[in-house]
Design a protein around this motif. Structure first.
Motif, mmCIF file in Angstrom:
data_model
loop_
_atom_site.group_PDB
_atom_site.id
_atom_site.type_symbol
_atom_site.label_atom_id
_atom_site.label_comp_id
_atom_site.label_asym_id
_atom_site.label_seq_id
_atom_site.Cartn_x
_atom_site.Cartn_y
_atom_site.Cartn_z
ATOM 1 N N ARG A 108 -14.107 7.348 -25.990
ATOM 2 C CA ARG A 108 -14.975 6.577 -25.100
ATOM 3 C C ARG A 108 -14.238 6.181 -23.826
ATOM 4 O O ARG A 108 -13.115 5.676 -23.858
ATOM 5 C CB ARG A 108 -15.485 5.318 -25.800
ATOM 6 N N GLY A 109 -14.877 6.446 -22.691
ATOM 7 C CA GLY A 109 -14.281 6.137 -21.397
ATOM 8 C C GLY A 109 -13.584 7.314 -20.750
ATOM 9 O O GLY A 109 -13.332 7.293 -19.542
ATOM 10 N N LEU A 110 -13.278 8.346 -21.527
ATOM 11 C CA LEU A 110 -12.640 9.524 -20.955
ATOM 12 C C LEU A 110 -13.691 10.432 -20.316
ATOM 13 O O LEU A 110 -14.837 10.498 -20.769
ATOM 14 C CB LEU A 110 -11.887 10.309 -22.024
ATOM 15 N N GLN A 130 -18.428 13.292 -20.101
ATOM 16 C CA GLN A 130 -18.007 11.902 -20.240
ATOM 17 C C GLN A 130 -18.311 11.439 -21.671
ATOM 18 O O GLN A 130 -19.423 11.657 -22.174
ATOM 19 C CB GLN A 130 -18.737 10.986 -19.259
ATOM 20 N N CYS A 131 -17.328 10.821 -22.323
ATOM 21 C CA CYS A 131 -17.544 10.299 -23.666
ATOM 22 C C CYS A 131 -18.189 8.921 -23.571
ATOM 23 O O CYS A 131 -17.633 8.002 -22.955
ATOM 24 C CB CYS A 131 -16.229 10.214 -24.439
ATOM 25 N N LEU A 132 -19.365 8.780 -24.197
ATOM 26 C CA LEU A 132 -20.094 7.512 -24.192
ATOM 27 C C LEU A 132 -19.872 6.709 -25.470
ATOM 28 O O LEU A 132 -20.074 5.489 -25.474
ATOM 29 C CB LEU A 132 -21.595 7.778 -24.020
ATOM 30 N N VAL A 150 -7.770 4.785 -26.702
ATOM 31 C CA VAL A 150 -6.927 5.141 -25.563
ATOM 32 C C VAL A 150 -6.921 3.973 -24.589
ATOM 33 O O VAL A 150 -7.971 3.492 -24.177
ATOM 34 C CB VAL A 150 -7.466 6.416 -24.880
ATOM 35 N N SER A 151 -5.715 3.501 -24.223
ATOM 36 C CA SER A 151 -5.638 2.313 -23.376
ATOM 37 C C SER A 151 -5.488 2.645 -21.903
ATOM 38 O O SER A 151 -5.929 1.895 -21.047
ATOM 39 C CB SER A 151 -4.468 1.424 -23.829
ATOM 40 N N THR A 169 -1.874 10.399 -23.368
ATOM 41 C CA THR A 169 -2.384 9.559 -24.463
ATOM 42 C C THR A 169 -3.716 10.066 -24.999
ATOM 43 O O THR A 169 -4.254 9.478 -25.940
ATOM 44 C CB THR A 169 -2.568 8.104 -23.993
ATOM 45 N N TRP A 170 -4.251 11.137 -24.423
ATOM 46 C CA TRP A 170 -5.560 11.617 -24.861
ATOM 47 C C TRP A 170 -5.484 12.153 -26.284
ATOM 48 O O TRP A 170 -4.454 12.687 -26.721
ATOM 49 C CB TRP A 170 -6.062 12.701 -23.912
ATOM 50 N N LEU A 171 -6.583 12.029 -26.977
ATOM 51 C CA LEU A 171 -6.677 12.408 -28.379
ATOM 52 C C LEU A 171 -6.510 13.918 -28.544
ATOM 53 O O LEU A 171 -7.173 14.693 -27.860
ATOM 54 C CB LEU A 171 -8.042 11.978 -28.903
#
Length: 251
Positions: free
Chosen positions: A166-168, A159-161, A4-5, A12-14
Motif C-alpha cells: 500500500r502506497g507504492l 498503484q497499490c491501494l 514499507v516505511s 525496502t520494496w517487498l
C-alpha cells in the motif's frame, strides 16, 4: 508483515515471494476441459509450440472455448503461458524469461499462432491499443487491491491501494494483445522487482471485469524463482480520451 516505511527507497520494496501469500484468493477454479489433449501450435514459419497434456499446468476458462494455460516452470528460468481459442483455432504463446542482467531483468516474447486440426476463423491474436486511457481497479483478495492506468502501447502505471505494498506506485513496461473482442492479454515487466506478469482480462462489462494471471520472477535472495497464479475482479474507474493529435495510441 511490516509495512514499507520509506516509499521512495526501492531497496525496502517487498520481494515477489513476499507478495504471494493470500494474493491468489480470487483465483478462478482450475478447469479440466483440456486434460489429456495435445495441441500443436504453428505460425507461418512452422511449429511454434506443442503441448502434450502431460506437463504440470493450470488451465482457466476465460470465455466459451477460450482457455488460459499456465505451464509450471519448476526451477527453470523460463515460463510459458498459452492462450488457446479452440472455437476459432487461434492461439498466443507468451514466453517469460529471467535474464542475467538488464532492465527489466525479466523479458517476454509473444508468438501468435493457429491450432492444428481446428478450422481457423476470425482475426489473429494481435497487439492492441484498446486499453489506453483506461483506469481500472483490480481486487485480488480482501487484502490486495491495485489500480492500473494504461498510458501507451509501452507503459502503464500501477498503484497499490490495499495490501503490504500500500502506497507504492510505479510506471513499468507493458504489452497488450487482443484475443477476442473485449478480451485482452495484458502483460507487464517490472524494473524494480525482478519479475513479470502475464494476465488475460475480460473488459466487456465495465462494472464486472475479470482477470486471470501469473507472476514469475526471483525471490528475495535473487537466486531462486517464484511462480504463482492468481485472479482478480475489477471495474472501470474512468477513461481518458486524448485529442487526436496527442493520442498516445497513435505514437
Amino acid at each position: 508483515m511490516p509495512r514499507v516505511s520509506t516509499l521512495s527507497d526501492t531497496s525496502t520494496w517487498l520481494p515477489l515471494d513476499g507478495l504471494a501469500p493470500g494474493f491468489d484468493a480470487n483465483k478462478a477454479p482450475v478447469s479440466g476441459d483440456l486434460d489429456g489433449r495435445e495441441f500443436v501450435l504453428r505460425d507461418d514459419d512452422g511449429p511454434v509450440f506443442t503441448r502434450d497434456g502431460a506437463e504440470p499446468a493450470e488451465t482457466f476458462l476465460v470465455d466459451d472455448g477460450l482457455y488460459y494455460v499456465q505451464l509450471h516452470p519448476g526451477d527453470a528460468r523460463e515460463a510459458v503461458s498459452l492462450f488457446l481459442d479452440v472455437r476459432d483455432g487461434r492461439a498466443l504463446v507468451v514466453t517469460t524469461r529471467i535474464g542475467e542482467a538488464g532492465t527489466p531483468r525479466v523479458t517476454q516474447e509473444f508468438r501468435p499462432a493457429t491450432i492444428d486440426g481446428i478450422d481457423v476463423r476470425g482475426e489473429p491474436m494481435a497487439p492492441s491499443t484498446a486499453l489506453i486511457g483506461r483506469r481500472v481497479l483490480w481486487v485480488y483478495s480482501e487484502q490486495h487491491a491495485y489500480e492500473h492506468l494504461y498510458l501507451s502501447p509501452h507503459w502503464y502505471t500501477w498503484q497499490c491501494l490495499a495490501g503490504p505494498e500500500r502506497g507504492l506506485a510505479d510506471t513499468d513496461e507493458n504489452t497488450v494483445y487482443r484475443v477476442r473482442p473485449g478480451i485482452h492479454v495484458f502483460t507487464w515487466r517490472e524494473k524494480v522487482i525482478p519479475c513479470a506478469s502475464v494476465t488475460v482480462a475480460d473488459h466487456r462489462d465495465a462494472r464486472r471485469l475479470r482477470s486471470h494471471g501469473v507472476l514469475f520472477g526471483l525471490d528475495a535472495s535473487g537466486e531462486k524463482t517464484t511462480h504463482f497464479t492468481f485472479g482478480a475482479h475489477g471495474r472501470l474507474l474512468s477513461t481518458t480520451v486524448h485529442p487526436g493529435h496527442l493520442d498516445p495510441a497513435e505514437s
